[in-house]
Design an enzyme around this catalytic site. Structure first.
Site, PDB file in Angstrom:
ATOM      1  N   ASP A   1       0.850  -1.194   0.000  1.00 53.88           N
ATOM      2  CA  ASP A   1       0.000   0.000   0.000  1.00 53.88           C
ATOM      3  C   ASP A   1       0.887   1.246   0.000  1.00 53.88           C
ATOM      4  O   ASP A   1       1.787   1.349   0.844  1.00 53.88           O
ATOM      5  CB  ASP A   1      -0.856  -0.060   1.285  1.00 53.88           C
ATOM      6  CG  ASP A   1      -1.921   1.008   1.331  1.00 53.88           C
ATOM      7  OD1 ASP A   1      -1.730   2.085   0.730  1.00 53.88           O
ATOM      8  OD2 ASP A   1      -2.957   0.760   1.985  1.00 53.88           O
TER       9      ASP A   1
ATOM     10  N   LYS B   1      -7.862  13.906  -5.968  1.00 52.08           N
ATOM     11  CA  LYS B   1      -6.770  14.028  -6.949  1.00 52.08           C
ATOM     12  C   LYS B   1      -6.210  15.463  -6.941  1.00 52.08           C
ATOM     13  O   LYS B   1      -5.004  15.674  -7.055  1.00 52.08           O
ATOM     14  CB  LYS B   1      -7.263  13.666  -8.354  1.00 52.08           C
ATOM     15  CG  LYS B   1      -7.619  12.197  -8.542  1.00 52.08           C
ATOM     16  CD  LYS B   1      -6.439  11.242  -8.416  1.00 52.08           C
ATOM     17  CE  LYS B   1      -5.475  11.331  -9.577  1.00 52.08           C
ATOM     18  NZ  LYS B   1      -4.407  10.281  -9.457  1.00 52.08           N
TER      19      LYS B   1
ATOM     20  N   THR C   1      -5.467  14.094 -13.346  1.00 52.53           N
ATOM     21  CA  THR C   1      -6.624  13.991 -14.222  1.00 52.53           C
ATOM     22  C   THR C   1      -7.196  15.359 -14.588  1.00 52.53           C
ATOM     23  O   THR C   1      -7.084  16.312 -13.806  1.00 52.53           O
ATOM     24  CB  THR C   1      -7.715  13.153 -13.508  1.00 52.53           C
ATOM     25  OG1 THR C   1      -8.929  13.248 -14.241  1.00 52.53           O
ATOM     26  CG2 THR C   1      -7.983  13.649 -12.087  1.00 52.53           C
ATOM     27  N   ASP C   2      -7.876  15.415 -15.725  1.00 47.60           N
ATOM     28  CA  ASP C   2      -8.549  16.651 -16.127  1.00 47.60           C
ATOM     29  C   ASP C   2      -9.690  17.002 -15.168  1.00 47.60           C
ATOM     30  O   ASP C   2     -10.149  18.137 -15.117  1.00 47.60           O
ATOM     31  CB  ASP C   2      -9.072  16.558 -17.567  1.00 47.60           C
ATOM     32  CG  ASP C   2     -10.065  15.428 -17.815  1.00 47.60           C
ATOM     33  OD1 ASP C   2     -10.360  14.650 -16.877  1.00 47.60           O
ATOM     34  OD2 ASP C   2     -10.562  15.314 -18.962  1.00 47.60           O
ATOM     35  N   GLU C   3     -10.154  15.992 -14.388  1.00 51.56           N
ATOM     36  CA  GLU C   3     -11.309  16.231 -13.518  1.00 51.56           C
ATOM     37  C   GLU C   3     -11.025  17.246 -12.419  1.00 51.56           C
ATOM     38  O   GLU C   3     -11.948  17.777 -11.813  1.00 51.56           O
ATOM     39  CB  GLU C   3     -11.818  14.916 -12.925  1.00 51.56           C
ATOM     40  CG  GLU C   3     -12.253  13.950 -13.999  1.00 51.56           C
ATOM     41  CD  GLU C   3     -13.255  12.893 -13.538  1.00 51.56           C
ATOM     42  OE1 GLU C   3     -13.740  12.956 -12.408  1.00 51.56           O
ATOM     43  OE2 GLU C   3     -13.539  11.992 -14.353  1.00 51.56           O
TER      44      GLU C   3
ATOM     45  N   TYR D   1     -13.754  12.005  -5.708  1.00 53.44           N
ATOM     46  CA  TYR D   1     -12.586  11.514  -6.452  1.00 53.44           C
ATOM     47  C   TYR D   1     -11.723  12.674  -6.929  1.00 53.44           C
ATOM     48  O   TYR D   1     -10.518  12.734  -6.651  1.00 53.44           O
ATOM     49  CB  TYR D   1     -13.022  10.660  -7.655  1.00 53.44           C
ATOM     50  CG  TYR D   1     -11.921  10.482  -8.684  1.00 53.44           C
ATOM     51  CD1 TYR D   1     -10.801   9.697  -8.421  1.00 53.44           C
ATOM     52  CD2 TYR D   1     -11.987  11.117  -9.929  1.00 53.44           C
ATOM     53  CE1 TYR D   1      -9.775   9.556  -9.358  1.00 53.44           C
ATOM     54  CE2 TYR D   1     -10.971  10.978 -10.870  1.00 53.44           C
ATOM     55  CZ  TYR D   1      -9.864  10.199 -10.575  1.00 53.44           C
ATOM     56  OH  TYR D   1      -8.855  10.064 -11.504  1.00 53.44           O
TER      57      TYR D   1
ATOM     58  N   ALA E   1      -4.195   4.716  -7.383  1.00 59.90           N
ATOM     59  CA  ALA E   1      -5.298   5.568  -6.946  1.00 59.90           C
ATOM     60  C   ALA E   1      -6.572   4.752  -6.870  1.00 59.90           C
ATOM     61  O   ALA E   1      -6.687   3.692  -7.493  1.00 59.90           O
ATOM     62  CB  ALA E   1      -5.507   6.721  -7.942  1.00 59.90           C
TER      63      ALA E   1
END
Ligand code: NAD
Ligand code: DAU
Length: 342
Positions: A65, A160, A131-133, A156, A89
């Site tokens: 982990d 990130k 990420t683009d998010e 989420y 992730a």
């Protein structure tokens, strides 16, 4: 591309969708680099996706982990990593809505743990796969650039974005050589069949309904996974420390169009489509401006959307065993038992 700095690279989350594609590509292209894959083997981790590389003497797997500091420290002690790429992730938005805690544990605390240990051991480069998010949602026009305000909308994407902030801080405060890549929606072989494209393919092949959230008009900017992997490789070797690089496929497709395309490729009827309750906080549209990585690092996506989708559908058609075993949970128990003692 010079690789004089890298002899041993740590890949976290290498048993997942993008990580496994990356390891395959990286081992093939960098013949004098050892790759250590550290993966917890959550529900999303699957060593079967790496069957073809497991006997490669330059590939080494450890189950663990990234949030477990003593384990991570021991690994860094055993290996002298020149670079770390953090793919590990919790990656599914719907799961983050149902249970955010694991997302904070892995995506935030895990990233902090890796940064701390990498700093302690003086690792050359640390690349965070983001990420683009983190940018939130777009209206009908415009694209995300690296300077777009960070406005995550799901647990989420918030986790990130938090990780990205930590990476930035470790660069600014401790002078670590960090890099961040932010990519749009990936598709291709070995993607877990909870994500939109493999779910649509698997359901269609089983004549099950295809659940379409809301009005089906949410748009994603799709990129073939190999193109994303090549972009990460370019950033790892040529990226400027402290920088963020956006990566996109330039293929904006509404969900309903994508589902219909998949049905038509499989010769299945549109009557399998089923509009269902929308995802809470559902981002409407993503689109990436990748001009920075294109201009500065000479990367651009090589695979056309038409080719990528054809390859992907064909891969799921010829690898039914892979995704059916995931659906039935067969792999889980096998690999968990095998690596339990490590
Ligand atoms: P995935 O869910 O398929 O794989 C994640 C992997 O991480 C699994 O193998 C899992 O076992 C492992 N993992 C989870 N928690 C861990 C922990 N605590 N310690 C060690 N390993 C752990 O995800 P993916 O789609 O391959 O995404 C990989 C990365 O790319 C993620 O960081 C994700 O945020 C990012 N990303 C994904 C996309 C996409 O479209 N899939 C797009 C942009 C960025
Ligand atoms: O944009 C990059 C992100 O892409 C990554 O950071 C994430 O890890 C990855 O999971 C993905 O997030 P999305 O939420 O965009 O992907 P997902 O495959 O879950 O959904 C794609 C679109 O399809 C989204 O608009 C929601 C919709 N959808 C999804 C599922 C699972 C449906 O309509 N029905 C579904 O059953």
């Amino acid at each position: 591309m010079t690789e004089t700095h890298f002899k041993v690279v740590l890949i976290t989350g290498g048993a997942g969708f993008i990580g496994s594609n990356f390891i395959r590509l990286f081992l093939e292209r960098h013949r004098d680099v050892d790759v250590v894959n550290l993966d917890k083997l959550t529900y999303a981790g699957n060593l079967e996706s790496l069957r073809d590389v497991e006997s490669n003497p330059r590939y080494h797997f450890y189950r663990g982990d990234i949030s477990d500091e003593s384990f991570v420290s021991r690994l860094f002690h055993e290996w002298h990593f020149d670079a770390v790429i953090n793919f590990a992730a919790e990656s599914h938005v719907d799961r983050s809505i149902l249970g955010p805690a694991a997302f904070i544990d892995t995506n935030v605390r895990g990233t902090m743990t890796l940064l701390e240990v990498a700093r302690e051991f003086g690792v050359g480069r640390y690349l965070q796969v983001s990420t683009d998010e983190v940018y939130g949602s777009l209206g009908p026009s415009g694209k995300f650039t690296e300077t777009t305000h960070i406005s995550p909308n799901s647990p989420y994407s918030a986790s990130k974005a938090s990780a990205d902030m930590l990476v930035r801080a470790w660069w600014k405060t401790f002078g670590m050589e960090t890099l961040i890549t932010r990519c749009s929606n990936n598709f291709g072989p070995y993607q877990f069949p909870e994500k939109f494209i493999p779910l649509m393919i698997a359901n269609a092949l089983q004549d099950k309904k295809l659940p379409i959230y809301g009005d089906g008009m949410n748009v994603r900017d799709w990129i073939y996974v190999e193109d994303h992997c090549e972009a990460i490789e370019a950033v790892l070797y040529k990226g400027k420390t402290g920088e963020v690089y956006n990566i996109g496929g330039g293929n904006e497709v509404a969900n309903i169009e994508m589902a219909k395309l998949i049905l038509s490729k499989l010769g299945k009827p549109d009557s399998l489509l089923e509009y269902v309750k929308d995802r809470p906080g559902h981002d409407r549209r993503y689109a990436m401006d990748s001009s920075k990585i294109e201009t500065e690092l000479g990367w651009k996506p090589r695979r056309s959307f038409a080719d990528g989708i054809e390859l992907t559908v064909n891969w799921y058609l010829s690898n039914e065993e892979w995704w059916k075993r995931i659906i039935t949970g067969e792999y889980q128990s096998y690999y968990k038992l095998q690596y339990e003692q490590r």
